[in-house]
Design a protein around this motif. Structure first.
Motif, short mmCIF file in Angstrom:
data_model
loop_
_atom_site.label_atom_id
_atom_site.label_comp_id
_atom_site.label_asym_id
_atom_site.label_seq_id
_atom_site.Cartn_x
_atom_site.Cartn_y
_atom_site.Cartn_z
N ALA A 1 -11.34 3.55 5.28
CA ALA A 1 -12.71 3.76 5.98
C ALA A 1 -13.67 2.90 5.06
O ALA A 1 -14.56 2.35 5.57
N ARG A 2 -13.74 3.04 3.58
CA ARG A 2 -14.61 2.37 2.66
C ARG A 2 -14.35 0.76 3.07
O ARG A 2 -15.38 0.11 3.18
N TYR A 3 -13.28 0.23 3.03
CA TYR A 3 -12.79 -1.30 3.20
C TYR A 3 -13.43 -1.55 4.80
O TYR A 3 -13.93 -2.76 4.58
N ASN A 4 -13.06 -0.68 5.76
CA ASN A 4 -13.64 -0.89 6.84
C ASN A 4 -15.25 -1.19 7.07
O ASN A 4 -15.76 -1.88 7.94
N ALA A 5 -15.75 -0.28 6.21
CA ALA A 5 -17.29 -0.07 6.60
C ALA A 5 -17.78 -1.37 5.78
O ALA A 5 -18.77 -2.02 6.20
N PHE A 6 -17.11 -1.82 4.72
CA PHE A 6 -17.56 -3.22 4.21
C PHE A 6 -17.40 -4.26 5.06
O PHE A 6 -18.32 -4.96 5.30
N THR A 7 -16.33 -4.07 5.83
CA THR A 7 -15.89 -5.45 6.57
C THR A 7 -17.09 -5.22 7.91
O THR A 7 -17.34 -6.48 8.27
N TYR B 1 -11.67 1.37 15.37
CA TYR B 1 -10.85 1.96 14.44
C TYR B 1 -10.08 3.37 14.55
O TYR B 1 -8.93 3.27 14.25
N ALA B 2 -10.82 4.17 15.11
CA ALA B 2 -10.01 5.45 15.28
C ALA B 2 -9.01 5.08 16.37
O ALA B 2 -7.79 5.78 16.20
N SER B 3 -9.09 4.32 17.42
CA SER B 3 -8.42 4.16 18.39
C SER B 3 -7.09 3.32 17.92
O SER B 3 -5.77 3.82 18.03
N GLU B 4 -7.38 2.37 16.92
CA GLU B 4 -6.16 1.64 16.48
C GLU B 4 -5.42 2.53 15.44
O GLU B 4 -4.34 2.47 15.48
N TYR B 5 -6.02 3.18 14.89
CA TYR B 5 -5.36 4.40 13.81
C TYR B 5 -4.35 5.04 14.55
O TYR B 5 -3.39 5.43 14.31
N ASP B 6 -4.94 5.66 15.63
CA ASP B 6 -4.12 6.70 16.59
C ASP B 6 -2.93 6.05 17.12
O ASP B 6 -1.92 6.36 16.94
N LYS B 7 -3.10 4.62 17.68
CA LYS B 7 -1.88 3.91 18.16
C LYS B 7 -0.94 3.62 17.09
O LYS B 7 0.14 3.77 16.99
N MET B 8 -1.33 3.26 15.77
CA MET B 8 -0.46 3.05 14.55
C MET B 8 0.07 4.27 14.02
O MET B 8 1.49 4.12 13.72
N PHE C 1 0.91 -1.10 0.15
CA PHE C 1 -0.06 0.04 0.06
C PHE C 1 0.78 1.26 0.10
O PHE C 1 0.47 2.24 -0.87
N VAL C 2 1.87 1.16 0.83
CA VAL C 2 2.79 2.27 0.95
C VAL C 2 3.53 2.37 -0.51
O VAL C 2 3.64 3.72 -1.07
N GLN C 3 3.77 1.58 -1.05
CA GLN C 3 4.43 1.61 -2.42
C GLN C 3 3.38 2.30 -3.54
O GLN C 3 3.90 3.09 -4.29
N LEU C 4 2.23 1.76 -3.48
CA LEU C 4 1.21 2.30 -4.22
C LEU C 4 1.08 3.91 -4.13
O LEU C 4 1.05 4.80 -4.90
N ARG D 1 1.01 14.84 -1.76
CA ARG D 1 0.96 13.79 -0.73
C ARG D 1 -0.23 13.90 0.14
O ARG D 1 -0.90 12.95 0.73
N ASP D 2 -0.72 15.15 0.44
CA ASP D 2 -1.98 15.30 1.11
C ASP D 2 -3.23 14.73 0.58
O ASP D 2 -3.97 14.06 1.21
N TRP D 3 -3.20 14.66 -0.92
CA TRP D 3 -4.33 14.25 -1.66
C TRP D 3 -4.07 12.43 -1.24
O TRP D 3 -5.21 12.02 -1.26
N VAL D 4 -3.05 12.05 -1.57
CA VAL D 4 -2.57 10.67 -1.42
C VAL D 4 -3.33 10.25 0.12
O VAL D 4 -3.78 9.06 -0.04
N CYS D 5 -2.63 10.95 1.06
CA CYS D 5 -3.07 10.50 2.46
C CYS D 5 -4.57 10.35 2.40
O CYS D 5 -4.97 9.54 3.16
N ALA D 6 -5.18 11.35 1.79
CA ALA D 6 -6.75 11.37 2.16
C ALA D 6 -7.38 10.21 1.35
O ALA D 6 -8.30 9.62 2.04
N VAL D 7 -6.73 9.78 0.23
CA VAL D 7 -7.28 8.98 -0.59
C VAL D 7 -7.06 7.59 0.25
O VAL D 7 -8.07 6.58 0.40
N MET D 8 -5.94 7.23 0.74
CA MET D 8 -5.67 6.14 1.45
C MET D 8 -6.52 5.87 2.94
O MET D 8 -7.02 5.09 2.97
N MET D 9 -6.77 7.08 3.45
CA MET D 9 -7.83 7.14 4.58
C MET D 9 -9.05 6.94 4.19
O MET D 9 -9.74 6.09 4.74
N TYR D 10 -9.58 7.12 2.99
CA TYR D 10 -10.85 7.01 2.53
C TYR D 10 -11.01 5.39 2.07
O TYR D 10 -12.12 4.99 2.52
N ALA D 11 -9.91 5.24 1.70
CA ALA D 11 -9.92 3.70 1.24
C ALA D 11 -10.04 2.87 2.34
O ALA D 11 -10.87 1.77 2.13
#
Length: 97
Positions: free
Chosen positions: A46-52, A71-78, A21-24, A34-44
Protein backbone atom coordinates in the motif's frame (compact mmCIF):
# COMPACT_ATOMS: atom_id res chain seq x y z
CA UNK A 1 15.00 -18.77 -27.94
CA UNK A 2 11.54 -18.17 -26.48
CA UNK A 3 11.12 -17.63 -22.74
CA UNK A 4 9.73 -20.63 -20.87
CA UNK A 5 5.95 -20.66 -20.52
CA UNK A 6 4.62 -19.73 -17.09
CA UNK A 7 1.20 -19.72 -15.51
CA UNK A 8 -0.96 -17.08 -17.23
CA UNK A 9 2.04 -16.13 -19.40
CA UNK A 10 3.63 -14.24 -16.53
CA UNK A 11 7.26 -13.49 -17.42
CA UNK A 12 9.77 -15.53 -15.40
CA UNK A 13 11.56 -12.37 -14.23
CA UNK A 14 8.28 -11.11 -12.74
CA UNK A 15 7.84 -14.37 -10.81
CA UNK A 16 11.49 -14.25 -9.70
CA UNK A 17 11.00 -10.72 -8.33
CA UNK A 18 7.83 -11.81 -6.50
CA UNK A 19 9.71 -14.80 -5.07
CA UNK A 20 12.27 -12.40 -3.55
CA UNK A 21 9.48 -10.79 -1.52
CA UNK A 22 8.15 -14.21 -0.51
CA UNK A 23 11.64 -15.29 0.60
CA UNK A 24 11.93 -12.14 2.73
CA UNK A 25 8.50 -12.87 4.23
CA UNK A 26 9.57 -16.43 5.00
CA UNK A 27 12.69 -15.16 6.78
CA UNK A 28 10.62 -12.67 8.79
CA UNK A 29 8.18 -15.49 9.67
CA UNK A 30 11.02 -17.19 11.54
CA UNK A 31 10.99 -14.26 13.98
CA UNK A 32 7.43 -12.92 13.82
CA UNK A 33 3.93 -14.44 13.48
CA UNK A 34 2.79 -15.01 9.88
CA UNK A 35 -0.27 -12.78 10.37
CA UNK A 36 2.07 -9.95 11.35
CA UNK A 37 4.31 -10.56 8.33
CA UNK A 38 1.23 -10.66 6.08
CA UNK A 39 0.09 -7.29 7.47
CA UNK A 40 3.58 -5.85 6.96
CA UNK A 41 3.63 -6.98 3.33
CA UNK A 42 0.19 -5.50 2.66
CA UNK A 43 1.24 -2.25 4.34
CA UNK A 44 4.44 -2.12 2.28
CA UNK A 45 2.48 -2.73 -0.94
CA UNK A 46 0.00 0.00 0.00
CA UNK A 47 2.83 2.39 0.84
CA UNK A 48 4.63 1.74 -2.45
CA UNK A 49 1.38 1.93 -4.43
CA UNK A 50 0.56 5.25 -2.74
CA UNK A 51 3.98 6.59 -3.75
CA UNK A 52 3.47 5.28 -7.30
CA UNK A 53 0.03 6.90 -7.53
CA UNK A 54 1.15 10.26 -6.09
CA UNK A 55 4.15 10.44 -8.45
CA UNK A 56 2.35 8.99 -11.49
CA UNK A 57 3.03 10.30 -14.93
CA UNK A 58 0.48 8.20 -16.77
CA UNK A 59 -3.23 8.65 -16.12
CA UNK A 60 -2.89 12.06 -14.42
CA UNK A 61 -6.67 12.34 -14.12
CA UNK A 62 -7.08 9.05 -12.22
CA UNK A 63 -8.76 9.65 -8.86
CA UNK A 64 -7.58 8.04 -5.65
CA UNK A 65 -10.90 6.17 -5.49
CA UNK A 66 -10.30 4.74 -8.97
CA UNK A 67 -6.73 3.76 -8.07
CA UNK A 68 -7.84 2.11 -4.81
CA UNK A 69 -10.56 0.17 -6.64
CA UNK A 70 -8.02 -0.97 -9.24
CA UNK A 71 -5.47 -2.11 -6.63
CA UNK A 72 -8.16 -3.89 -4.59
CA UNK A 73 -9.51 -5.66 -7.68
CA UNK A 74 -6.05 -6.76 -8.80
CA UNK A 75 -5.17 -8.02 -5.31
CA UNK A 76 -8.42 -9.99 -5.17
CA UNK A 77 -7.65 -11.66 -8.51
CA UNK A 78 -4.06 -12.44 -7.51
CA UNK A 79 -5.04 -13.84 -4.13
CA UNK A 80 -7.70 -16.11 -5.62
CA UNK A 81 -5.41 -17.25 -8.42
CA UNK A 82 -2.61 -18.11 -5.99
CA UNK A 83 -4.99 -20.02 -3.69
CA UNK A 84 -6.24 -21.98 -6.71
CA UNK A 85 -2.65 -22.77 -7.64
CA UNK A 86 -1.17 -23.75 -4.27
CA UNK A 87 -4.11 -25.20 -2.33
CA UNK A 88 -4.15 -28.54 -4.17
CA UNK A 89 -0.43 -29.01 -3.43
CA UNK A 90 -0.94 -28.42 0.30
CA UNK A 91 -3.99 -30.67 0.42
CA UNK A 92 -2.07 -33.44 -1.36
CA UNK A 93 0.86 -33.06 1.05
CA UNK A 94 -1.47 -33.37 4.06
CA UNK A 95 -3.11 -36.61 2.90
CA UNK A 96 -2.14 -39.61 4.97
CA UNK A 97 -0.05 -42.12 3.09
Amino acid sequence: MAAPATRHNIPPEFLDAADEFVQLANRLSEQYPRDWVCAVMMYAAARYNAFTWVTREGEPGQTLDAAAAYYASEYDKMLRDNVDEIEPHYRAARRPT
